[in-house]
Scaffold this motif. Sequence first.
Motif, PDB file in Angstrom:
ATOM      1  N   ASN A 100      38.197   1.849  57.144  1.00 37.58           N
ATOM      2  CA  ASN A 100      38.287   2.946  55.891  1.00 37.58           C
ATOM      3  C   ASN A 100      38.080   1.604  54.370  1.00 37.58           C
ATOM      4  OD1 ASN A 100      39.745   4.862  57.208  1.00 37.58           O
ATOM      5  ND2 ASN A 100      41.964   3.331  56.718  1.00 37.58           N
ATOM      6  N   ALA A 101      37.424   1.200  54.590  1.00 37.28           N
ATOM      7  CA  ALA A 101      36.267   0.442  53.939  1.00 37.28           C
ATOM      8  C   ALA A 101      34.834   0.113  54.538  1.00 37.28           C
ATOM      9  CB  ALA A 101      36.793  -1.056  53.570  1.00 37.28           C
ATOM     10  N   SER A 102      33.912   0.297  53.557  1.00 32.13           N
ATOM     11  CA  SER A 102      32.221   0.189  53.285  1.00 32.13           C
ATOM     12  C   SER A 102      31.669  -2.198  53.820  1.00 32.13           C
ATOM     13  CB  SER A 102      31.448   1.188  53.109  1.00 32.13           C
ATOM     14  OG  SER A 102      32.079   2.178  53.359  1.00 32.13           O
ATOM     15  N   SER A 103      30.632  -1.608  54.277  1.00 32.72           N
ATOM     16  CA  SER A 103      30.437  -2.896  53.787  1.00 32.72           C
ATOM     17  C   SER A 103      29.603  -3.703  52.880  1.00 32.72           C
ATOM     18  CB  SER A 103      29.251  -3.649  55.374  1.00 32.72           C
ATOM     19  OG  SER A 103      30.079  -3.794  56.455  1.00 32.72           O
ATOM     20  N   PRO A 104      29.144  -4.055  52.301  1.00 30.89           N
ATOM     21  CA  PRO A 104      28.554  -4.264  51.257  1.00 30.89           C
ATOM     22  C   PRO A 104      27.170  -4.535  51.659  1.00 30.89           C
ATOM     23  CG  PRO A 104      30.455  -5.938  50.658  1.00 30.89           C
ATOM     24  CD  PRO A 104      30.273  -4.996  52.464  1.00 30.89           C
ATOM     25  N   ILE A 105      26.554  -4.714  51.849  1.00 29.91           N
ATOM     26  CA  ILE A 105      25.949  -4.477  52.683  1.00 29.91           C
ATOM     27  C   ILE A 105      24.624  -2.671  52.777  1.00 29.91           C
ATOM     28  CG2 ILE A 105      25.506  -4.611  54.791  1.00 29.91           C
ATOM     29  CD1 ILE A 105      22.479  -6.032  54.071  1.00 29.91           C
ATOM     30  N   THR A 106      25.430  -1.964  53.208  1.00 25.47           N
ATOM     31  CA  THR A 106      25.375  -1.331  52.610  1.00 25.47           C
ATOM     32  C   THR A 106      24.468  -0.565  51.723  1.00 25.47           C
ATOM     33  OG1 THR A 106      27.431   0.024  52.465  1.00 25.47           O
ATOM     34  CG2 THR A 106      26.700   0.176  54.775  1.00 25.47           C
ATOM     35  N   ASN A 135      27.973   1.819  62.202  1.00 30.05           N
ATOM     36  CA  ASN A 135      28.245   2.710  61.484  1.00 30.05           C
ATOM     37  C   ASN A 135      27.807   2.671  59.614  1.00 30.05           C
ATOM     38  OD1 ASN A 135      31.431   3.282  62.017  1.00 30.05           O
ATOM     39  ND2 ASN A 135      30.869   1.317  62.797  1.00 30.05           N
ATOM     40  N   PHE A 136      26.432   1.821  59.477  1.00 25.65           N
ATOM     41  CA  PHE A 136      26.074   1.951  58.970  1.00 25.65           C
ATOM     42  C   PHE A 136      24.784   3.122  58.097  1.00 25.65           C
ATOM     43  CE2 PHE A 136      25.975  -3.013  58.754  1.00 25.65           C
ATOM     44  CZ  PHE A 136      26.921  -2.968  58.824  1.00 25.65           C
ATOM     45  N   ALA A 137      24.442   3.700  59.192  1.00 24.12           N
ATOM     46  CA  ALA A 137      23.302   4.496  59.163  1.00 24.12           C
ATOM     47  C   ALA A 137      24.469   5.487  58.778  1.00 24.12           C
ATOM     48  CB  ALA A 137      22.953   5.458  60.423  1.00 24.12           C
ATOM     49  N   LEU A 138      25.768   5.824  58.862  1.00 21.55           N
ATOM     50  CA  LEU A 138      26.722   7.435  57.636  1.00 21.55           C
ATOM     51  C   LEU A 138      26.877   6.431  55.963  1.00 21.55           C
ATOM     52  CD1 LEU A 138      28.090   9.703  57.974  1.00 21.55           C
ATOM     53  CD2 LEU A 138      30.178   8.809  58.587  1.00 21.55           C
ATOM     54  N   SER A 139      27.126   5.239  56.237  1.00 21.43           N
ATOM     55  CA  SER A 139      26.599   5.080  55.166  1.00 21.43           C
ATOM     56  C   SER A 139      25.405   5.584  54.497  1.00 21.43           C
ATOM     57  CB  SER A 139      27.971   3.805  54.890  1.00 21.43           C
ATOM     58  OG  SER A 139      28.970   4.167  55.239  1.00 21.43           O
ATOM     59  N   MET A 140      24.938   5.345  54.762  1.00 27.71           N
ATOM     60  CA  MET A 140      23.345   5.243  54.016  1.00 27.71           C
ATOM     61  C   MET A 140      23.430   6.357  53.884  1.00 27.71           C
ATOM     62  SD  MET A 140      21.496   3.066  56.194  1.00 27.71           S
ATOM     63  CE  MET A 140      19.693   3.167  55.432  1.00 27.71           C
ATOM     64  N   LEU A 158      36.197  -4.432  63.579  1.00 25.16           N
ATOM     65  CA  LEU A 158      35.966  -5.187  65.327  1.00 25.16           C
ATOM     66  C   LEU A 158      38.441  -5.170  65.205  1.00 25.16           C
ATOM     67  CD1 LEU A 158      34.181  -7.794  65.069  1.00 25.16           C
ATOM     68  CD2 LEU A 158      33.936  -6.082  66.187  1.00 25.16           C
ATOM     69  N   GLY A 159      38.370  -5.013  66.723  1.00 24.55           N
ATOM     70  CA  GLY A 159      39.925  -5.069  66.499  1.00 24.55           C
ATOM     71  C   GLY A 159      40.832  -3.088  66.783  1.00 24.55           C
ATOM     72  N   GLN A 160      39.642  -2.684  65.685  1.00 26.20           N
ATOM     73  CA  GLN A 160      40.395  -1.158  65.421  1.00 26.20           C
ATOM     74  C   GLN A 160      39.896   0.112  65.774  1.00 26.20           C
ATOM     75  OE1 GLN A 160      42.337  -0.898  61.260  1.00 26.20           O
ATOM     76  NE2 GLN A 160      41.437  -3.654  60.696  1.00 26.20           N
ATOM     77  N   SER A 161      40.423  -0.080  67.336  1.00 30.64           N
ATOM     78  CA  SER A 161      39.871   1.066  68.686  1.00 30.64           C
ATOM     79  C   SER A 161      39.831   2.561  67.560  1.00 30.64           C
ATOM     80  CB  SER A 161      40.630   0.974  70.047  1.00 30.64           C
ATOM     81  OG  SER A 161      41.205   2.317  69.392  1.00 30.64           O
ATOM     82  N   GLY A 162      40.538   3.011  66.584  1.00 30.65           N
ATOM     83  CA  GLY A 162      40.685   4.395  65.723  1.00 30.65           C
ATOM     84  C   GLY A 162      39.890   4.080  64.494  1.00 30.65           C
ATOM     85  N   GLY A 163      39.658   2.721  63.918  1.00 30.07           N
ATOM     86  CA  GLY A 163      39.088   3.094  62.583  1.00 30.07           C
ATOM     87  C   GLY A 163      37.707   2.993  62.257  1.00 30.07           C
ATOM     88  N   MET A 164      37.466   4.056  61.048  1.00 28.79           N
ATOM     89  CA  MET A 164      36.632   4.500  61.032  1.00 28.79           C
ATOM     90  C   MET A 164      35.573   3.317  59.654  1.00 28.79           C
ATOM     91  SD  MET A 164      36.141   8.091  60.323  1.00 28.79           S
ATOM     92  CE  MET A 164      37.993   8.464  59.510  1.00 28.79           C
ATOM     93  N   HIS A 165      34.117   2.760  59.126  1.00 29.88           N
ATOM     94  CA  HIS A 165      34.248   2.196  58.865  1.00 29.88           C
ATOM     95  C   HIS A 165      33.329   2.568  57.353  1.00 29.88           C
ATOM     96  CE1 HIS A 165      33.305  -2.261  57.787  1.00 29.88           C
ATOM     97  NE2 HIS A 165      31.724  -2.026  57.341  1.00 29.88           N
ATOM     98  N   ILE A 166      34.173   3.103  56.630  1.00 30.03           N
ATOM     99  CA  ILE A 166      33.600   3.757  55.016  1.00 30.03           C
ATOM    100  C   ILE A 166      35.228   4.294  54.979  1.00 30.03           C
ATOM    101  CG2 ILE A 166      33.472   6.002  56.838  1.00 30.03           C
ATOM    102  CD1 ILE A 166      30.781   6.415  55.231  1.00 30.03           C
ATOM    103  N   ALA A 167      34.532   3.746  53.346  1.00 32.36           N
ATOM    104  CA  ALA A 167      35.298   4.216  52.243  1.00 32.36           C
ATOM    105  C   ALA A 167      36.094   5.997  52.569  1.00 32.36           C
ATOM    106  CB  ALA A 167      34.813   3.081  51.196  1.00 32.36           C
ATOM    107  N   PRO A 168      37.332   6.372  52.241  1.00 29.56           N
ATOM    108  CA  PRO A 168      37.749   7.300  52.394  1.00 29.56           C
ATOM    109  C   PRO A 168      36.705   8.408  51.147  1.00 29.56           C
ATOM    110  CG  PRO A 168      39.273   5.896  52.430  1.00 29.56           C
ATOM    111  CD  PRO A 168      38.251   5.533  52.061  1.00 29.56           C
ATOM    112  N   ASP A 169      36.182   7.972  50.182  1.00 30.25           N
ATOM    113  CA  ASP A 169      35.526   8.024  49.104  1.00 30.25           C
ATOM    114  C   ASP A 169      34.371   8.637  49.082  1.00 30.25           C
ATOM    115  OD1 ASP A 169      35.517   5.745  48.248  1.00 30.25           O
ATOM    116  OD2 ASP A 169      35.227   5.689  46.378  1.00 30.25           O
TER     117      ASP A 169
END
Length: 263
Positions: A100-106, A135-140, A158-169
């Motif tokens: 539930n957070a996005s990489s700053p590199i995005t 996941n970065f392509a979606l944040s873009m 990593l380590g969270q099979s159902g996690g989404m690597h993007i901020a909810p907003d």
Amino acid sequence: MTNLNTMDPLDDFARRRISLLDQERLVYIAGSGPAVVVMTEMPGISPHVARFARWVRDAGFTVYMPHLFGKDGAPPGALYAVTTIAKACISREFRAFAANASSPITQWLRALAAQAHQESGGKGVGAIGMCFTGNFALSMMLEPSVLAPVLAQPSLPLGQSGGMHIAPDELAAIKARMVTEDLTVRAYRFEGDSFCKAERFAAYADALGDRFEARVLADSAANPKAMMKNPHSVVTIHLIDEAGQPTVQARDEILEFFRMRLN
């Protein structure tokens, strides 16, 4: 035929240092036509990743392939991969364990997409992330020029099979944009992939509905000669470059997705 197990000099790509948001990065650029940002998987821009970028270039696009980690052109190896992954996992640019957070590199990648669109023209920009960058392509898609996002075996957090690597907003804003502009995101994985499991695709499908177009390949479609035995990299090391192979069909479908959205 290119030897994918030796160093790729990448000498058919122009090397440009691009400064955006007060950060400079090396970007490999080739081709002509609408832009597609190709984001490397771990451990870096391997000969397999470069081969995919050339397929994109030869399909009529301008490839922008930024250096994100690893040694550019180097074939993947076990020790090299472990070392690169370890460095990336502690990097503040990637926040590899954060759900539930996005990489700053995005943010930098979105700025790259905007510049690529200005330079290359066309309707907009395509983007494909693989594995660590999947996941970065979606944040873009927060960048209005990005029209064709592809998530290839997205493996964060990593380590969270159902996690989404993007901020909810951000996810909510992207879904609203998809509905308004009638856009979709394509996503690919192997059925038994231990890094990108079914739970992750289910989470994205639940969040995005029919805007999330998932493609799941049978494990038997993965190249059995690949160094990594876990079926994972759909369009790179586990692709079997033969007519009729499911991985080649996936590659061609991605190229057609770019054509449909960008031309």
